[in-house]
Design an enzyme around this catalytic site. Structure first.
Site, mmCIF file in Angstrom:
data_model
loop_
_atom_site.group_PDB
_atom_site.id
_atom_site.type_symbol
_atom_site.label_atom_id
_atom_site.label_comp_id
_atom_site.label_asym_id
_atom_site.label_seq_id
_atom_site.Cartn_x
_atom_site.Cartn_y
_atom_site.Cartn_z
ATOM 1 C CD GLU A 90 -13.131 43.455 11.087
ATOM 2 O OE1 GLU A 90 -12.846 43.522 12.290
ATOM 3 O OE2 GLU A 90 -13.616 42.440 10.571
ATOM 4 C CG HIS A 120 -14.211 36.120 8.788
ATOM 5 N ND1 HIS A 120 -14.443 35.663 10.057
ATOM 6 C CD2 HIS A 120 -13.875 37.424 8.926
ATOM 7 C CE1 HIS A 120 -14.246 36.650 10.925
ATOM 8 N NE2 HIS A 120 -13.900 37.729 10.274
ATOM 9 C CG ASP A 170 -18.293 41.263 12.360
ATOM 10 O OD1 ASP A 170 -18.030 41.681 13.503
ATOM 11 O OD2 ASP A 170 -17.437 40.765 11.597
ATOM 12 C CG HIS A 198 -14.938 39.943 7.173
ATOM 13 N ND1 HIS A 198 -16.180 39.473 7.505
ATOM 14 C CD2 HIS A 198 -14.516 40.675 8.242
ATOM 15 C CE1 HIS A 198 -16.486 39.879 8.729
ATOM 16 N NE2 HIS A 198 -15.499 40.627 9.202
ATOM 17 C CD GLU A 209 -16.444 44.215 12.179
ATOM 18 O OE1 GLU A 209 -16.214 43.939 13.370
ATOM 19 O OE2 GLU A 209 -16.337 43.387 11.252
ATOM 20 C CG ASP A 254 -15.746 42.531 16.626
ATOM 21 O OD1 ASP A 254 -16.899 42.471 16.151
ATOM 22 O OD2 ASP A 254 -14.710 42.455 15.933
HETATM 23 MN MN MN Z 1 -16.154 42.032 14.196
HETATM 24 MN MN MN Z 2 -15.474 41.441 11.161
#
Ligand code: MN
Ligand code: MN
Length: 293
Positions: A194, A169, A99, A161, A278, A88
């Site tokens: 995600e 976030h 992200d 998010h 994600e 990630d």
């Molecule tokens: Mn992530």
């Molecule tokens: Mn994330």
């Protein structure tokens, strides 16, 4: 919510392109015997060489770990055949972030392909559902449907998010199941979706410290230069090396003064395996742009 201007959209897209490249590099580097530290260093360096910075330290979470492990300064951990690894990472262009994540099985024995495909396919299906003003629970319902169809459970206390500038976030939460939440995705939103699929009960809890730290907004002016450099994005103890004499001592003291926060590793309750996928998505008034594809 206002729509991002052309300059912001350009940076959001650029962060997505570099974030995607970072994941592609991870696929070539993670193999039996390679160390987590070497993989993290190579990927984060690639992001910096492209002119951006990592939007958070590379997360390498293995088997029942869902998220939030990054190698420590003298980390000795290596990858083993059969490990289910969540990779990630994201990039930040002037605070505009990406992200994105994928799951791979080290050595590719194929033993965990279904689990890996479950979160991957759930994400793919969720990307067909997301559009301006869609309720978040509709996205969650689709994720739950796909993961369940593979015979696994979605992780209920993790989810997608919103992503704000220098804020990984932000307020909106996108569930991995139908939580009946009718909050909608407003045009102008940058979000991450995600899905996490689990062979167990689908709940995670906080585990051991994961070597990831962050300043939050109100504390930013009170702290040292080295922390301020990262703004309000997460950073690794590794990133302080060469900048201060004893990074771990500095972090301990800063934590004790409550200037920074730290993230525990998130672990599956029953110790079961977890996969994750994600992407980052910019939702405009008449367009949905997946920035990390
Ligand atoms: Mn992530
Ligand atoms: Mn994330």
């Amino acid at each position: 919510m206002s729509l991002p201007d052309a300059d912001a959209v350009k940076k959001i897209r650029n962060a997505g392109v570099v974030g995607k490249k970072a994941l592609e590099l991870a696929l070539t580097l993670i193999e039996p015997g390679s160390t987590m530290l070497s993989v993290a260093t190579a990927i984060e360096s690639m992001i910096r060489e492209s002119g951006l910075v990592p939007s958070f330290p590379l997360n390498l979470s293995v088997n029942s770990e869902a998220a939030h492990y990054t190698p420590s300064i003298n980390d000795k951990k290596a990858f083993h055949t059969g490990d289910v690894v969540k990779v990630d990472i994201g990039a930040s262009d002037d605070g505009y972030c990406s992200d994105n994540a994928l799951t791979l099985e080290v050595g590719e024995t194929g033993k965990h392909s279904d689990l890996i495909d479950a979160s991957k396919e759930a994400l793919k299906s969720a990307l067909k559902v997301i559009r301006p003003n869609v309720p978040v629970s509709k996205i969650g319902a689709k994720i739950e449907e796909v993961i369940t169809s593979f015979g696994f459970r979605p992780v209920k206390n993790l989810g997608g998010h919103g992503i704000g500038r220098n804020d990984l976030h932000s307020s909106i939460f996108i569930p991995n199941y139908n939580d009946l939440n009718m909050t909608t995705i407003e045009p102008g939103s940058l979000v991450a979706i995600e899905p996490f699929a689990s062979t167990g009960i689908g709940m995670i809890h906080n585990g051991q410290p994961g070597n990831i730290y962050m300043l939050d907004g109100p504390r930013i002016d009170k702290s040292g230069l080295f922390f301020r450099e990262f703004n309000t994005l997460p950073f690794a103890s590794r990133w302080l090396q060469g900048k201060v004499d004893n990074p771990e001592k500095m972090l301990r003291e800063s934590l004790a003064r409550k200037e920074i926060m730290t993230f525990p590793v998130l672990r599956e309750h029953s110790g079961s395996l977890i996969s994750q996928a994600e992407h980052t998505i910019l939702v405009m008034s008449d367009d949905v742009i997946v920035t990390t594809i």
